[in-house]
Motif scaffolding. Sequence first.
Motif, PDB file in Angstrom:
ATOM      1  N   CYS A   1      -3.768   7.889   2.040  1.00 12.25           N
ATOM      2  CA  CYS A   1      -3.831   7.358   0.675  1.00 12.25           C
ATOM      3  C   CYS A   1      -4.243   5.892   0.745  1.00 12.25           C
ATOM      4  CB  CYS A   1      -2.486   7.502  -0.026  1.00 12.25           C
ATOM      5  SG  CYS A   1      -2.543   7.010  -1.760  1.00 12.25           S
TER       6      CYS A   1
ATOM      7  N   SER B   1       0.849  -1.193   0.000  1.00  9.47           N
ATOM      8  CA  SER B   1       0.000   0.000   0.000  1.00  9.47           C
ATOM      9  C   SER B   1       0.877   1.233   0.000  1.00  9.47           C
ATOM     10  CB  SER B   1      -0.877   0.023   1.255  1.00  9.47           C
ATOM     11  OG  SER B   1      -1.751  -1.067   1.259  1.00  9.47           O
ATOM     12  N   CYS B   2       0.305   2.329  -0.459  1.00 11.80           N
ATOM     13  CA  CYS B   2       1.019   3.601  -0.455  1.00 11.80           C
ATOM     14  C   CYS B   2       1.239   4.044   0.991  1.00 11.80           C
ATOM     15  CB  CYS B   2       0.215   4.642  -1.231  1.00 11.80           C
ATOM     16  SG  CYS B   2       1.040   6.237  -1.309  1.00 11.80           S
TER      17      CYS B   2
ATOM     18  N   THR C   1      -5.269  -0.696  -9.825  1.00  9.19           N
ATOM     19  CA  THR C   1      -4.622   0.621  -9.763  1.00  9.19           C
ATOM     20  C   THR C   1      -3.668   0.806 -10.934  1.00  9.19           C
ATOM     21  OG1 THR C   1      -2.979  -0.250  -8.228  1.00  9.19           O
ATOM     22  CG2 THR C   1      -4.814   0.949  -7.270  1.00  9.19           C
TER      23      THR C   1
ATOM     24  N   CYS D   1       2.804   5.965  -4.104  1.00 13.59           N
ATOM     25  CA  CYS D   1       2.175   5.908  -5.425  1.00 13.59           C
ATOM     26  C   CYS D   1       2.455   7.192  -6.208  1.00 13.59           C
ATOM     27  CB  CYS D   1       0.674   5.644  -5.308  1.00 13.59           C
ATOM     28  SG  CYS D   1      -0.299   6.996  -4.674  1.00 13.59           S
TER      29      CYS D   1
ATOM     30  N   ARG E   1      -5.506   2.007 -13.841  1.00 11.39           N
ATOM     31  CA  ARG E   1      -5.858   3.430 -13.724  1.00 11.39           C
ATOM     32  C   ARG E   1      -4.662   4.335 -13.990  1.00 11.39           C
ATOM     33  NH1 ARG E   1      -7.952   3.216  -8.020  1.00 11.39           N
ATOM     34  NH2 ARG E   1      -6.985   5.257  -7.955  1.00 11.39           N
TER      35      ARG E   1
ATOM     36  N   GLU F   1       0.590   9.338  -7.400  1.00 12.62           N
ATOM     37  CA  GLU F   1      -0.276  10.488  -7.141  1.00 12.62           C
ATOM     38  C   GLU F   1       0.378  11.522  -6.228  1.00 12.62           C
ATOM     39  OE1 GLU F   1      -4.034   8.948  -5.805  1.00 12.62           O
ATOM     40  OE2 GLU F   1      -4.682   8.657  -7.883  1.00 12.62           O
TER      41      GLU F   1
ATOM     42  N   ILE G   1      -1.783   4.350 -12.227  1.00 16.48           N
ATOM     43  CA  ILE G   1      -1.032   4.675 -11.008  1.00 16.48           C
ATOM     44  C   ILE G   1       0.150   3.725 -10.898  1.00 16.48           C
ATOM     45  CG2 ILE G   1      -1.141   4.752  -8.490  1.00 16.48           C
ATOM     46  CD1 ILE G   1      -4.110   5.466  -8.780  1.00 16.48           C
TER      47      ILE G   1
ATOM     48  N   ASN H   1      -4.415   3.846  -2.042  1.00 19.94           N
ATOM     49  CA  ASN H   1      -3.970   3.111  -3.222  1.00 19.94           C
ATOM     50  C   ASN H   1      -3.132   1.908  -2.815  1.00 19.94           C
ATOM     51  OD1 ASN H   1      -5.193   4.805  -5.076  1.00 19.94           O
ATOM     52  ND2 ASN H   1      -3.437   6.180  -5.145  1.00 19.94           N
ATOM     53  N   ARG H   2      -3.455   0.770  -3.451  1.00 19.23           N
ATOM     54  CA  ARG H   2      -2.719  -0.466  -3.220  1.00 19.23           C
ATOM     55  C   ARG H   2      -2.076  -0.917  -4.524  1.00 19.23           C
ATOM     56  NH1 ARG H   2      -3.882  -3.922   0.971  1.00 19.23           N
ATOM     57  NH2 ARG H   2      -3.955  -5.677  -0.459  1.00 19.23           N
TER      58      ARG H   2
END
Length: 174
Positions: A10, A4-5, A18, A56, A21, A58, A23, A12-13
Amino acid sequence: MPGSCAAWGCKNRHIVQTRLRGITFHKFPKEIKLRKQWETALRRKGFSASEYSLLCSEHFKPEDFDRTGQTVRLRDGTKPSVFSLPTHLQKKVTTRTTQTSIKAEESLSVETSLKFQQSKPKEETLHNDHNYALPATLAGLKARLNEVLARVESLERDKRNLKDRERRAKNASN
């Protein structure tokens, strides 16, 4: 096991969804100084990154990435800078008070106020239903080109100033 981030809040994994998408995930740098800067940027009390810690994409600016090859990589020396932190974790922004920075801020405010004073012709606003579409008139197209060229010039000036500032900082540390 998917990672995970490590950024605060956050979700996001590192899984296929992801990746679809767009990422990407990046390990913390091995260089100790840069690793500490990444950990500080996260603003997580008592956080120390392990060899499996990830951030991540992002949390980085688009210009921080090197997308020339098949693998998306971070440019050398890049630090994460895009976070949605709660107010108690946000960094206080101090304004600069030197004469040069005051003059630059004043000239910037004058430039932006002049841009807003110029109004678009009605014909152009009727046909321009998307902000990415080109203006319908030749005069509108010329005005848009001038805006873009002015923006490029401004960014080049900023880049030159940052490089000068970086060079001075390196010389001062030596």
